[in-house]
Design a protein around this motif. Structure first.
Motif, PDB file in Angstrom:
ATOM      1  N   ASN A  65       0.817  -1.213   0.000  1.00 23.46           N
ATOM      2  CA  ASN A  65       0.000   0.000   0.000  1.00 23.46           C
ATOM      3  C   ASN A  65       0.846   1.256   0.000  1.00 23.46           C
ATOM      4  OD1 ASN A  65      -2.478  -1.179  -0.131  1.00 23.46           O
ATOM      5  ND2 ASN A  65      -2.673  -1.453   2.069  1.00 23.46           N
ATOM      6  N   ALA A  66       1.987   1.182   0.696  1.00 17.99           N
ATOM      7  CA  ALA A  66       2.867   2.353   0.697  1.00 17.99           C
ATOM      8  C   ALA A  66       3.362   2.615  -0.712  1.00 17.99           C
ATOM      9  CB  ALA A  66       4.037   2.116   1.651  1.00 17.99           C
ATOM     10  N   LEU A  67       3.768   1.555  -1.405  1.00 16.55           N
ATOM     11  CA  LEU A  67       4.237   1.723  -2.776  1.00 16.55           C
ATOM     12  C   LEU A  67       3.118   2.235  -3.670  1.00 16.55           C
ATOM     13  CD1 LEU A  67       6.404   1.466  -4.871  1.00 16.55           C
ATOM     14  CD2 LEU A  67       5.860  -0.951  -5.121  1.00 16.55           C
ATOM     15  N   THR A  68       1.927   1.687  -3.481  1.00 15.17           N
ATOM     16  CA  THR A  68       0.790   2.151  -4.277  1.00 15.17           C
ATOM     17  C   THR A  68       0.554   3.636  -4.045  1.00 15.17           C
ATOM     18  OG1 THR A  68      -0.181  -0.019  -3.897  1.00 15.17           O
ATOM     19  CG2 THR A  68      -1.606   1.644  -4.852  1.00 15.17           C
ATOM     20  N   GLU A  69       0.737   4.071  -2.797  1.00 15.89           N
ATOM     21  CA  GLU A  69       0.573   5.493  -2.476  1.00 15.89           C
ATOM     22  C   GLU A  69       1.518   6.333  -3.321  1.00 15.89           C
ATOM     23  OE1 GLU A  69      -1.113   6.336   0.815  1.00 15.89           O
ATOM     24  OE2 GLU A  69      -1.156   8.395   0.105  1.00 15.89           O
ATOM     25  N   ILE A  70       2.781   5.918  -3.357  1.00 14.64           N
ATOM     26  CA  ILE A  70       3.763   6.676  -4.152  1.00 14.64           C
ATOM     27  C   ILE A  70       3.367   6.681  -5.621  1.00 14.64           C
ATOM     28  CG2 ILE A  70       6.081   6.694  -5.036  1.00 14.64           C
ATOM     29  CD1 ILE A  70       7.166   6.112  -2.534  1.00 14.64           C
ATOM     30  N   VAL A  71       3.025   5.499  -6.121  1.00 18.10           N
ATOM     31  CA  VAL A  71       2.689   5.391  -7.543  1.00 18.10           C
ATOM     32  C   VAL A  71       1.524   6.300  -7.877  1.00 18.10           C
ATOM     33  CG1 VAL A  71       1.792   3.833  -9.291  1.00 18.10           C
ATOM     34  CG2 VAL A  71       3.605   3.066  -7.786  1.00 18.10           C
ATOM     35  N   GLU A  72       0.515   6.325  -6.995  1.00 22.65           N
ATOM     36  CA  GLU A  72      -0.656   7.153  -7.286  1.00 22.65           C
ATOM     37  C   GLU A  72      -0.304   8.635  -7.222  1.00 22.65           C
ATOM     38  OE1 GLU A  72      -3.770   5.833  -4.709  1.00 22.65           O
ATOM     39  OE2 GLU A  72      -4.295   4.136  -5.997  1.00 22.65           O
ATOM     40  N   THR A 106      -1.819   2.345  14.923  1.00 22.15           N
ATOM     41  CA  THR A 106      -1.396   3.555  14.212  1.00 22.15           C
ATOM     42  C   THR A 106       0.112   3.631  14.357  1.00 22.15           C
ATOM     43  OG1 THR A 106      -1.589   4.912  16.179  1.00 22.15           O
ATOM     44  CG2 THR A 106      -3.531   4.754  14.751  1.00 22.15           C
ATOM     45  N   GLU A 107       0.673   4.710  13.846  1.00 22.28           N
ATOM     46  CA  GLU A 107       2.142   4.829  13.941  1.00 22.28           C
ATOM     47  C   GLU A 107       2.619   4.738  15.369  1.00 22.28           C
ATOM     48  OE1 GLU A 107       2.113   8.320  11.253  1.00 22.28           O
ATOM     49  OE2 GLU A 107       4.258   7.942  11.288  1.00 22.28           O
ATOM     50  N   SER A 108       1.837   5.285  16.266  1.00 20.78           N
ATOM     51  CA  SER A 108       2.381   5.413  17.602  1.00 20.78           C
ATOM     52  C   SER A 108       1.760   4.450  18.598  1.00 20.78           C
ATOM     53  CB  SER A 108       2.182   6.840  18.101  1.00 20.78           C
ATOM     54  OG  SER A 108       0.900   7.267  17.675  1.00 20.78           O
ATOM     55  N   ALA A 109       0.611   3.930  18.291  1.00 21.33           N
ATOM     56  CA  ALA A 109      -0.061   3.192  19.360  1.00 21.33           C
ATOM     57  C   ALA A 109      -0.805   1.984  18.832  1.00 21.33           C
ATOM     58  CB  ALA A 109      -1.047   4.114  20.069  1.00 21.33           C
ATOM     59  N   VAL A 110      -1.146   1.117  19.781  1.00 19.56           N
ATOM     60  CA  VAL A 110      -1.960  -0.055  19.466  1.00 19.56           C
ATOM     61  C   VAL A 110      -3.321   0.137  20.118  1.00 19.56           C
ATOM     62  CG1 VAL A 110      -2.177  -2.544  19.726  1.00 19.56           C
ATOM     63  CG2 VAL A 110       0.077  -1.526  19.420  1.00 19.56           C
ATOM     64  N   SER A 113       3.062  -1.743  14.403  1.00 22.15           N
ATOM     65  CA  SER A 113       3.021  -0.299  14.584  1.00 22.15           C
ATOM     66  C   SER A 113       4.377   0.310  14.263  1.00 22.15           C
ATOM     67  CB  SER A 113       2.606   0.008  16.022  1.00 22.15           C
ATOM     68  OG  SER A 113       2.698   1.382  16.262  1.00 22.15           O
ATOM     69  N   GLN A 114       5.442  -0.338  14.730  1.00 16.04           N
ATOM     70  CA  GLN A 114       6.783   0.143  14.416  1.00 16.04           C
ATOM     71  C   GLN A 114       7.027   0.167  12.916  1.00 16.04           C
ATOM     72  OE1 GLN A 114       9.321  -2.523  16.536  1.00 16.04           O
ATOM     73  NE2 GLN A 114      10.022  -0.924  17.907  1.00 16.04           N
ATOM     74  N   GLU A 115       6.604  -0.916  12.260  1.00 17.21           N
ATOM     75  CA  GLU A 115       6.779  -1.006  10.803  1.00 17.21           C
ATOM     76  C   GLU A 115       6.137   0.167  10.111  1.00 17.21           C
ATOM     77  OE1 GLU A 115       7.905  -5.388   9.580  1.00 17.21           O
ATOM     78  OE2 GLU A 115       6.775  -4.009   8.318  1.00 17.21           O
ATOM     79  N   LEU A 116       4.930   0.501  10.562  1.00 14.42           N
ATOM     80  CA  LEU A 116       4.227   1.630   9.957  1.00 14.42           C
ATOM     81  C   LEU A 116       5.066   2.893  10.057  1.00 14.42           C
ATOM     82  CD1 LEU A 116       0.478   1.362  10.964  1.00 14.42           C
ATOM     83  CD2 LEU A 116       1.481   1.115   8.723  1.00 14.42           C
ATOM     84  N   THR A 117       5.626   3.092  11.274  1.00 20.39           N
ATOM     85  CA  THR A 117       6.445   4.302  11.476  1.00 20.39           C
ATOM     86  C   THR A 117       7.601   4.342  10.501  1.00 20.39           C
ATOM     87  OG1 THR A 117       5.912   3.941  13.786  1.00 20.39           O
ATOM     88  CG2 THR A 117       7.470   5.704  13.272  1.00 20.39           C
ATOM     89  N   LEU A 118       8.327   3.219  10.446  1.00 22.34           N
ATOM     90  CA  LEU A 118       9.491   3.181   9.568  1.00 22.34           C
ATOM     91  C   LEU A 118       9.110   3.440   8.112  1.00 22.34           C
ATOM     92  CD1 LEU A 118      11.399   0.096  11.036  1.00 22.34           C
ATOM     93  CD2 LEU A 118      12.193   2.465  10.965  1.00 22.34           C
ATOM     94  N   THR A 119       8.049   2.750   7.680  1.00 21.83           N
ATOM     95  CA  THR A 119       7.649   2.888   6.281  1.00 21.83           C
ATOM     96  C   THR A 119       7.243   4.325   5.974  1.00 21.83           C
ATOM     97  OG1 THR A 119       6.790   0.637   6.475  1.00 21.83           O
ATOM     98  CG2 THR A 119       6.227   1.860   4.494  1.00 21.83           C
ATOM     99  N   ALA A 120       6.512   4.931   6.922  1.00 19.80           N
ATOM    100  CA  ALA A 120       6.073   6.310   6.679  1.00 19.80           C
ATOM    101  C   ALA A 120       7.267   7.235   6.525  1.00 19.80           C
ATOM    102  CB  ALA A 120       5.160   6.763   7.809  1.00 19.80           C
ATOM    103  N   LEU A 130       0.334  11.880   4.543  1.00 21.56           N
ATOM    104  CA  LEU A 130       0.322  10.417   4.555  1.00 21.56           C
ATOM    105  C   LEU A 130      -0.493   9.906   5.732  1.00 21.56           C
ATOM    106  CD1 LEU A 130       4.084   9.686   3.886  1.00 21.56           C
ATOM    107  CD2 LEU A 130       2.223   9.431   2.266  1.00 21.56           C
ATOM    108  N   GLU A 131      -1.286   8.864   5.494  1.00 18.41           N
ATOM    109  CA  GLU A 131      -2.052   8.224   6.573  1.00 18.41           C
ATOM    110  C   GLU A 131      -1.586   6.782   6.690  1.00 18.41           C
ATOM    111  OE1 GLU A 131      -4.394   9.405   8.495  1.00 18.41           O
ATOM    112  OE2 GLU A 131      -5.004  11.279   7.554  1.00 18.41           O
ATOM    113  N   PRO A 132      -0.505   6.554   7.393  1.00 14.82           N
ATOM    114  CA  PRO A 132       0.045   5.196   7.458  1.00 14.82           C
ATOM    115  C   PRO A 132      -0.948   4.178   8.000  1.00 14.82           C
ATOM    116  CG  PRO A 132       1.597   6.772   8.376  1.00 14.82           C
ATOM    117  CD  PRO A 132       0.319   7.515   8.156  1.00 14.82           C
TER     118      PRO A 132
END
Lengths: 294, 648, 406
Positions: free
Chosen positions: B51-58, B292-296, B249-256, B274-276
Motif C-alpha cells: 500500500n505504501a508503494l501504491t501510495e507513491i505510484v498514485e 497507528t504509527e504510535s499506538a496499538v 506499529s513500528q513497521e508503519l512508522t518506519l515505512t512512513a 500520509l495516513e500510514p
C-alpha cells in the motif's frame, strides 16, 4: 373379475380378453418406438394428418405401423457415429459391473446371512439406508474421487467401480434373504466331510442360490447398461462414450431426431431385454424366496 | 454400563489416552494459533509495503517520468521488498520494474511480454473485483492478491487508481523477515498430562473401590486439565498478540518515514498528508483499525481476539466430549472387548470387507462430504474458500424448513408458490403414494389373473408384461414425453379421434402430474407383478382346498389366505419401491421437467436445479440431507410397524 | 473389395509409421469440445481439417462432440480440475457462472489486437465480455427475425401499425388462422418487445430490473396484441407455431434459424426485419445468442489455442460454417463472400442482428428464467396483471441473488 386358483376355474375367455387388451396397451409405447424407428423419418407422428381428418385418418395415425418401412434410421445410427463402439463400451462396462457386483454382493450377503457378528444389523441397515441417498447430487464428489484422486477418468474401470457399488445395497439385501433359506445342515455336513469354507461357498451355496445370483447379475447389468450422467461426465474421448450417452445426442438441446433416437433405443434395449428373457425364470423365485419361507 | 469392569489401571489408561487426545488437540490448536500469528504479521507487513508503494505510484502518477526512479528508490529503502513492478492496463504496458532482467532493452516503460500475461490478467481481475465491490456496496471479492512464491517469499498485487477508475496494478515480491513468536511451554504441557494421572492414583487410595465415584473423578480431572491448559495457552497467545501488534506499529512508522524521504527527493508535495494507518488493511482493503504509527488500539485487538478465542472454545468442546467418551470407553472395558470381538469374528469381517470398502469410499464418503457441505454456504462464488470460512451452521435447514410461504397473494388473487419446500414435499409424497398404490394394485391384480391354473399363453403374457421394466427407463421416459406431445403425441390423437380437444398436458399442474404418474406407473407395475407372482406361487393349494371345504367364499379366501401370505414379500417390495419412487429423478426430469413453473418437481429434481441452475451447492446439499432424513424416518417407522427387516 | 481394403489399410499403416515419428517431433496437440450435430458438425470438422492442413503437422487439432444435455455439466466438472479441453465452444449464457467458478476460461485481452477485434460485430464482442474483460472470440450469433408466408403476406410489414392492420385482416380464430404467430410466452422471444421499449433484465448497475416500467409497458403492449387486436393464437407452443405455419394458417412468425429446418418444402417463405414498434419509437430488438470460442484456463498450449481460435473466427472458416453449416458468423467480412452474399437467409439475419441486443452473460442469468417464465404464464392466462406478475418475478430474482451473497 374372478380371481382364484382353486379347482372350480373361472372362465378363461374373459381373462384372455382382458389380458390381451391390457398387454397391447402396455406394450404400445414399445410398438410406437418400433414404428418410428422403421419409418425412416424423424417425426414424432406416425402419419401426417390432413387438415380435416376423419376418424379413420386419426385411427391410422395411432396405429403402430409406419407409412413406409425403411431401414435408413438404423443405417444412419450405426454409420454416422461410432455407435457400435459405444455399444461395445457399454457391454464391457456392464459385464464387468455384473462380475464385480455379484462378487461384492454375494460375499457380503453370505456373511450377513451366516455369521453373527457385532455391527451386523447396523451394517445391513446402513446398506438399506444408503439407497436413500439422493445419488444425482453426488456427481461432483464422485468426479473428484474417481477422476481426480484415482485418475480413472475416461477408463472403463472408473465407471465399473461406481456402478458396481451402486448395485450393492439392493443385491445384498436380496441375497441375504435367499441365503437365509438354505439350510445350515448342508454346510455342516460338508464341513464334516472336510471342505474348506471357501469350497463350501463356491461349490454348494452359490449353485443353490442360482435364482438370487441371477437376479443380482441382472440388476448389476442393468445398472451398468442404463446409466447416463456419470458416463457422460467421466468420459473425455468420443471412443469411450457408452450407449446411453450416444443416444442422448438425438433428443436433447435443440435436436429432436426421434427416428434416430427410436432406432438407437431399439439397438440399445435388445441386449438387456434378451438378458431379462434369459433370466426371467429365475426372477420370480430369486426375488421372493427370501421373503416367503418355503 | 458394566461398572465392575472399572479398575484403577483401566481408568488410568483411559485417562491418559483421553488427556493425550484432548490436550494434544489443544496444543495443536495453540500451535496453529501461533503460526497464524506469525503469518498474520508477515501478511500485514507485506500489505503495508504494497500500500505504501501504491501510495507513491498514485501520487507520482502512472505517466510520470519519475515513476521508475521513485519505485527503484522505494525498493532500495525497503529490505523486505525484493522487487516491484507497475503495470498499466491501457496499451498493456509495464510502466516501472525493478526486476533484474528488466534493464537495458527491456527497461520499463515498455509493452508487456507474453510471459507476463498472468500479471496482466491478475491486475484486470483485481480491477473487476474493485468494481464489483463498489456495485454490491460490500466486501464481496478480495482486492489484494497474495500468493506464496515457489522460490520463497510472497507475491502481492494491488490495484492502482486514478480518480475513480482502476487503471493499473502494483505487483511486489516481498521477503518479509520472519517474525518469531514464542514457542509452547513444554513444561506446562507435561505437567498437565502427568499431574492428573498421579492425582488419580492418589484419589484411588483415598476413595477406595467405588467405581462410579472413581469414574466421575477421572472425568472431572480431565475437564479441569483441559480447561487449565486452554486458559494458560490463550493467555500466552494474548501476550504474543500484543507484541505482534506493537511490531506492526513500528513497521508503519518506519515505512512512513521512508516514504516521506522519497516524496521529498522526488519533489512531490506531502499533501494530502500520509495516513500510514490506512496501509494496514485486510485483503478487501478495509482498514483494520488496530494500530497507528504510535499506538496499538487495545480494545479493537481485544474484539478480534475474542472472536478467535470463541472459535478455539467451539472446537475444543466437541474434542473434549470425544475425550470423555474415550475415557468411558476404555475405562469401562469396552476397548478390550471390541478387540476380542474383532478377532473372534474375523472371517465374517473378511467376507464383508470388499463390499464395505467400496460402499464407504464411493457412497458414504461422498455423502458425508455432502452433509458437511449442507452446513456451509457453498456456491459458485466461494468454491475456493475452505469450508470453515463459509460455515453457516443450520441456517440452510432453517431456511428450508421455515419457508411457509405456500400461497402468494397478488393484486389479482392467490397463486401457489411452487418453489416452496412444502409444496414440493407435498407433491413428492402424493407422487410416491399414488405411484406405489398404482404399481401394487396393478401388479397384484395382474399376478392374480396370471396365476389362474392352466392359463394358456401365460409365459407369453408374462414376458410381454415385463418389457416396461426391461427397457432402460430414460428411453421410456422420453418416449412417454413424446406420446404426451400436445401436437403430435398419440394420447392427444386418441382424444381427438373421439371428438375431444387435445390437452396441453404440460401446461397445468394436474395434467402434468397425470403424465408423470402414467409413465412411472407403467414402469413400476412389472416389478410388483413379479414379486406378487412369486409369492402367490408359493402358497400351497391345500390351504385353499381346506378353506373351500369349510365353505369360504372366494373373497374370504383372498382376505384370509392370499393377502397374509403375500405380506412378507410385498412389504419389503413396497419399502424399496417407496424409496426408489421418492428419489425417481429420471421420470420427472425427462417427462415433465418440473413444468409448469416447477409445480411437478419432486424434492430430488428441485435439489438438482438448485445446484446446477442457481449454483447454490450448500443449499442443495441441505435439501438432499432433508430428503435423506425424511426417508430414514419413514424407513424406521415402517420397520417398526411391520417388522419387515426381521423377516429378512 | 477385400484386397482393395487390405491395400488401403496397409498403405495407411506404412505411411503412418513414417509420418508419426516426423510429426511427433514438434507437434502440439489441441483438443476442442463442441456440441454440434449433422450439417454443423460436418462443416466444423471441415474447418478443423483445413486448419490442420495449413499448419502442416506442427499443430494438430482434434475434436470431441458432446451430447448437448451433458455438455455444460461436463465443462463445469472437468475443466477447472485440469481434465478439460484446450478450447471449447459454447453460448454466452453460462459465461459468467464459469468465470466466477474460476480456473475455467482464460481472459483474452492480452492477446487481442485491434485488427482481430475489429473483424467482429461490436455487439458480439460485447457478449464475450464480462466485467470489461474479453473471455472468448465470438464465432456466430442467432437471433429471431420475421419469417413470413409469401402466399399470405405480399409485403412484410415494416411497422407495428402495418403489422396489426394486416394481421387483423388475416386472422380468423374460428378456423384457426392467425396473422401473427410466435412463442410469445417464452421469455426469450418476448425479449425482442421488451428491449424495444427499453426494458431489460439487469440494469447498468448489475441489479435486476424485472419490474421496471419499461418491462411492464412491453408486456401490456403484448397483451394488447393478444386481447384487443386478437392477432395471436391463445396457447403458443413451438409445435403449434410450426404446424400453423406449415399448414398456411399463420402469416407471420417471429423465430430464428432453428425454425427454418422445420418448414415444409411446400411453403414459400421469406425473411424480413422485425417491425418497428410505433408506440416505442424503436425497432424490435431481439436477444442474440452468441456462440464463442473459449480457451480453457488450465490449457498448456494457450498460444496455439488462440491461433486456432483466430482461424476459426476468420473469413475462410466463417464461409465454410456459413455456407455448409448454416451458421451466421460474427465475422462481418464473411458476408462479402460471393456465396454468402447471394444467400438471402444469411443476409436477412445479418441485417437483423444490427438491432439485436446481446443476452446477458452474468452468472445470475440462470436464475432469471424460472421466475420470468412463471410471470409470462401467469400474465398470459390473465391470472395477474403484468405489473403484479413482474413484481413477483423481481422479488424472486432478488431473493435468489441475495442467497448467493450471504
Amino acid at each position: 373379475m374372478k380371481r382364484s386358483n382353486i379347482t372350480d376355474e373361472p372362465a378363461h375367455l374373459p381373462i384372455h380378453v382382458f389380458l390381451v387388451i391390457f398387454t397391447l396397451l402396455a406394450i404400445y409405447p414399445v410398438l410406437w418406438v418400433f414404428t418410428i424407428a422403421f419409418s425412416g423419418g424423424q417425426s414424432l407422428a406416425i402419419a401426417d394428418l390432413p387438415s380435416d381428418p376423419t376418424f379413420l385418418d386419426r385411427l391410422r395415425a395411432i396405429l403402430p405401423w409406419p407409412e413406409q418401412v425403411s431401414l435408413s434410421n438404423f443405417k444412419s445410427v450405426m454409420t454416422d457415429q461410432p455407435f457400435a463402439r459405444w455399444i461395445l463400451n457399454s457391454a464391457v462396462v456392464a459385464a464387468a459391473t455384473t462380475v464385480l457386483g455379484v462378487f461384492l454382493a454375494t460375499t457380503a450377503g453370505y456373511a450377513f446371512s451366516r455369521f453373527r457378528f457385532p455391527g451386523q444389523r447396523a451394517g445391513l441397515m446402513s446398506f438399506l439406508v444408503s439407497q436413500m441417498f439422493p445419488g444425482t447430487l453426488m456427481l461432483i464428489p464422485l468426479y473428484i474421487i474417481i477422476v481426480g484422486w484415482l485418475g480413472l477418468g475416461s477408463t472403463w474401470i472408473g465407471l465399473i467401480l461406481v456402478y458396481a457399488t451402486t448395485s450393492i445395497p439392493f443385491c445384498v439385501w436380496m441375497l441375504k434373504g435367499y441365503f437365509d433359506t438354505i439350510p445350515l445342515e448342508l454346510e455342516e455336513s460338508a464341513r464334516i466331510d472336510g471342505a474348506t469354507p471357501i469350497q463350501i461357498f463356491i461349490k454348494i451355496i452359490l449353485p443353490l442360490a442360482k435364482p438370487a445370483v441371477a437376479v443380482t447379475a441382472l440388476f448389476s447389468f442393468m445398472t451398468g447398461w442404463n446409466e447416463f450422467i456419470l458416463a457422460a461426465t467421466f468420459m473425455d474421448e468420443e471412443v469411450m462414450y457408452t450407449a446411453p450417452v450416444g443416444l442422448r445426442f438425438f433428443v436433447g438441446g435443440f435436436s429432436q431426431q426421434w427416428g434416430y433416437f427410436a432406432a438407437g433405443s431399439i439397438i440399445v434395449s435388445i441386449p438387456v431385454v434378451l438378458l431379462f428373457l434369459f433370466l426371467q425364470k429365475y426372477l420370480v423365485s430369486g426375488l421372493t424366496a427370501g421373503a416367503v419361507k418355503g | 454400563m458394566n461398572l465392575e469392569a472399572v479398575k484403577p489401571r483401566r481408568l488410568a489408561i483411559g485417562l491418559s489416552l483421553a488427556l493425550l487426545f484432548a490436550v494434544g488437540f489443544g496444543l495443536w490448536l495453540q500451535a496453529r494459533g501461533r503460526a497464524g500469528l506469525s503469518a498474520m504479521v508477515a501478511e500485514r507487513s507485506a500489505i503495508v509495503s504494497l500500500n505504501a508503494l501504491t501510495e507513491i505510484v498514485e501520487r507520482v502518477g502512472l505517466e510520470g517520468d519519475s515513476l521508475q526512479g521513485a519505485v527503484a528508490r522505494y525498493v532500495e529503502l525497503h529490505d523486505g521488498v525484493a522487487s516491484a513492478r507497475v503495470i498499466r492496463f491501457q496499451g498493456i504496458r509495464m510502466m516501472a520494474s525493478t526486476a533484474p532482467e528488466d534493464t537495458g532493452e527491456q527497461a520499463a516503460p515498455r509493452k508487456m511480454a507474453r510471459e507476463e500475461k498472468p500479471l496482466y490478467d491478475l491486475g484486470q481481475s483485481l480491477r473487476a473485483a474493485v468494481e464489483t465491490n463498489v456495485q454490491e456496496g460490500r466486501a464481496f471479492k478480495t482486492e489484494i492478491d497474495l500468493q506464496k512464491l515457489p522460490a520463497g517469499g510472497v507475491g502481492l498485487a494491488g490495484p492502482v487508481a486514478e480518480g475513480d477508475k482502476i487503471v493499473g496494478a502494483v505487483l511486489i515480491e516481498a521477503i518479509p523477515s520472519v517474525y518469531q513468536v514464542g514457542g509452547a511451554s513444554w513444561l506446562q504441557a507435561l505437567l498437565v498430562l502427568v499431574v492428573p494421572i498421579l492425582l488419580l492414583f492418589a484419589l484411588v487410595k483415598v476413595v477406595g473401590d467405588r467405581p462410579l465415584v472413581l469414574l466421575l473423578l477421572a472425568a472431572l480431572l480431565l475437564l479441569v486439565a483441559v480447561f487449565l491448559h486452554g486458559i494458560l495457552g490463550l493467555e500466552a497467545l494474548h501476550e504474543e498478540r500484543m507484541a505482534a501488534e506493537a511490531h506492526i506499529s513500528q513497521e508503519l512508522t518506519l515505512t512512513a518515514r521512508g516514504l516521506a524521504t522519497i516524496l521529498a527527493q522526488e519533489g512531490l508535495t506531502a499533501s494530502p498528508p500520509l495516513e500510514p494507518a490506512d496501509w494496514d488493511v485486510d485483503r478487501f482493503r478495509r482498514p483494520l483499525g488496530l494500530v497507528t504509527e504510535s499506538a496499538v488500539d487495545e480494545q479493537a485487538v481485544a474484539v478480534r481476539e475474542a472472536g478467535e478465542g470463541r472459535s478455539y472454545i467451539n472446537l475444543m468442546i466437541p474434542v473434549t466430549v470425544a475425550a470423555l467418551v474415550l475415557l468411558g470407553f476404555v475405562g469401562l472395558g469396552a476397548a478390550g472387548r471390541t478387540g476380542a470381538a474383532l478377532s473372534r469374528h474375523r472371517v465374517a469381517y473378511f467376507y464383508v470387507m470388499p463390499a464395505m470398502v467400496a460402499m464407504i469410499l464411493l457412497v458414504f464418503f461422498p455423502f458425508s462430504y455432502g452433509i458437511l457441505l449442507s452446513f456451509t454456504n457453498s456456491n459458485v462464488y466461494n468454491t475456493d474458500q475452505p469450508l470453515s470460512d463459509i460455515w453457516i451452521g443450520v441456517e440452510n435447514f432453517v431456511d428450508i424448513l421455515t419457508d411457509f410461504e405456500l400461497v402468494k397473494t397478488t393484486e389479482d388473487g392467490r397463486v401457489f408458490n411452487y418453489q416452496n419446500f412444502y409444496w414440493t414435499l407435498g407433491f413428492t409424497i402424493i407422487w410416491t403414494v399414488t405411484n406405489v398404490a398404482v404399481g401394487v394394485s396393478v401388479g397384484l391384480f395382474l399376478a392374480l389373473i396370471l396365476n389362474t391354473k392352466g392359463l394358456v399363453l401365460k409365459p407369453i403374457y408374462r414376458v410381454l408384461l415385463i418389457l416396461p421394466w426391461a427397457i432402460p427407463n430414460y428411453i421410456t421416459a422420453l418416449i412417454w414425453q413424446g406420446m404426451f406431445h400436445s401436437q403430435f403425441g398419440v394420447i392427444n390423437q386418441v382424444i381427438q379421434m373421439f371428438g375431444g380437444e387435445g390437452l396441453s398436458w404440460f401446461d397445468s399442474p394436474f395434467t402434468a402430474f397425470i403424465t408423470v404418474l402414467s409413465t412411472n406407473g407403467w414402469l413400476s407395475f412389472p416389478f410388483m407383478m413379479v414379486i406378487s407372482l412369486g409369492a402367490l406361487q408359493s402358497i400351497p393349494n391345500d390351504l385353499y382346498e381346506a378353506a373351500r371345504v369349510d365353505g369360504a367364499t372366494r373373497w374370504q379366501q383372498f382376505k384370509t389366505i392370499t393377502l397374509p401370505s403375500l405380506k412378507p414379500a410385498l412389504v419389503p417390495a413396497v419399502i424399496i419401491s417407496v424409496i426408489w419412487t421418492f428419489n425417481q429423478f429420471n421420470v420427472i426430469y425427462l417427462v415433465s421437467g418440473g413444468e409448469p413453473g416447477g409445480s411437478t418437481e419432486i424434492l430430488i429434481t428441485e435439489a438438482y436445479k438448485i445446484a446446477f441452475e442457481q449454483y447454490r451447492y450448500g443449499y442443495a446439499a441441505a435439501y438432499s440431507v432433508v430428503i435423506f432424513i425424511i426417508l430414514l424416518t419413514y424407513g424406521i417407522w415402517q420397520n417398526r410397524v411391520t417388522g419387515a427387516s426381521e423377516g429378512v | 473389395m477385400q484386397t482393395r481394403r487390405f491395400a488401403i489399410v496397409t498403405g495407411t499403416l506404412l505411411i503412418g509409421l513414417i509420418l508419426v515419428p516426423l510429426g511427433a517431433l514438434a507437434q502440439t496437440e489441441l483438443v476442442v469440445w463442441h456440441a454440434y450435430r449433422g450439417g454443423e458438425k460436418a462443416a466444423f470438422e471441415k474447418a478443423v481439417a483445413e486448419y490442420n492442413k495449413a499448419k502442416g503437422g506442427s499443430i494438430k487439432v482434434s475434436t470431441l462432440a458432446v451430447p448437448y444435455d451433458a455438455y455444460a455439466d461436463k465443462i463445469t466438472a472437468a475443466v477447472p480440475r485440469g481434465n478439460g479441453p484446450d478450447i471449447f465452444i459454447y453460448a454466452q449464457d453460462r459465461l459468467g457462472g464459469w468465470i466466477e467458478a474460476g480456473n475455467t476460461i482464460e481472459p483474452l485481452d492480452f492477446f487481442l489486437e485491434d485488427e482481430i477485434t475489429s473483424r467482429f460485430l461490436p455487439t458480439t464482442m460485447e457478449a464475450m465480455t464480462y466485467q470489461d474483460t474479453v473471455y472468448g472470440l465470438p464465432l456466430n450469433y442467432k437471433v429471431i427475425t420475421q419469417i413470413y408466408n409469401k402466399k399470405l403476406v405480399s409485403s412484410p410489414p415494416k411497422t407495428s401499425g402495418e403489422l396489426v392492420a394486416n394481421a387483423q385482416k388475416m386472422t380468423d380464430a374460428t378456423v384457426g388462422k392467425f396473422g401473427l404467430a410466435y412463442a410469445y410466452n417464452d421469455f426469450y422471444y418476448h425479449a425482442a418487445l421488451m428491449n424495444a421499449f427499453g426494458g431489460g433484465v439487469f440494469g447498468a448497475d448489475g441489479k435486476p430490473t424485472m419490474n421496471s416500467a419499461a418491462n411492464v409497458k412491453a408486456l401490456e403492449y403484448l397483451m394488447m396484441w393478444a386481447d384487443e387486436k386478437k392477432i395471436l393464437p391463445a396457447e403458443p407452443s413451438t409445435a403449434l407455431i410450426t404446424s400453423l405455419f406449415n399448414e398456411g394458417k399463420a402469416g407471420i412468425v417471429f423465430s430464428g434459424p432453428w425454425f427454418l429446418g422445420e418448414i415444409d418444402a411446400g411453403v414459400d417463405f421469406g425473411l424480413a426485419l422485425l417491425p418497428t414498434i410505433d408506440e416505442a419509437g424503436s425497432p424490435m430488438r431481439p436477444w442474440m445468442t452468441v456462440e464463442g470460442v473459449y480457451i480453457g484456463a488450465p490449457s498448456q498450449h494457450k498460444d496455439e489455442a488462440y491461433d486456432f481460435a483466430k482461424f476459426l473466427t476468420d473469413k475462410p472458416a466463417g464461409v465454410i460454417m456459413a455456407v455448409e453449416g448454416r451458421q451466421t458468423p460474427a465475422n462481418t467480412a464473411v458476408y462479402d463472400d460471393a456465396k454468402v452474399a447471394a444467400d438471402p437467409i444469411l443476409q436477412a439475419f445479418r441485417k437483423q442482428v444490427e438491432v439485436a441486443v446481446p443476452m446477458p452473460n452474468k452468472a445470475e442469468m440462470t436464475m432469471v428464467w424460472s421466475p420470468a417464465t412463471t410471470a409470462m404464464n401467469v400474465i398470459i392466462k390473465k391470472n395477474a396483471t403484468p405489473k403484479a406478475a413482474m413484481e413477483e418475478a423481481q422479488k424472486e430474482v432478488v431473493q435468489r441473488i441475495a442467497a448467493l451473497r450471504k
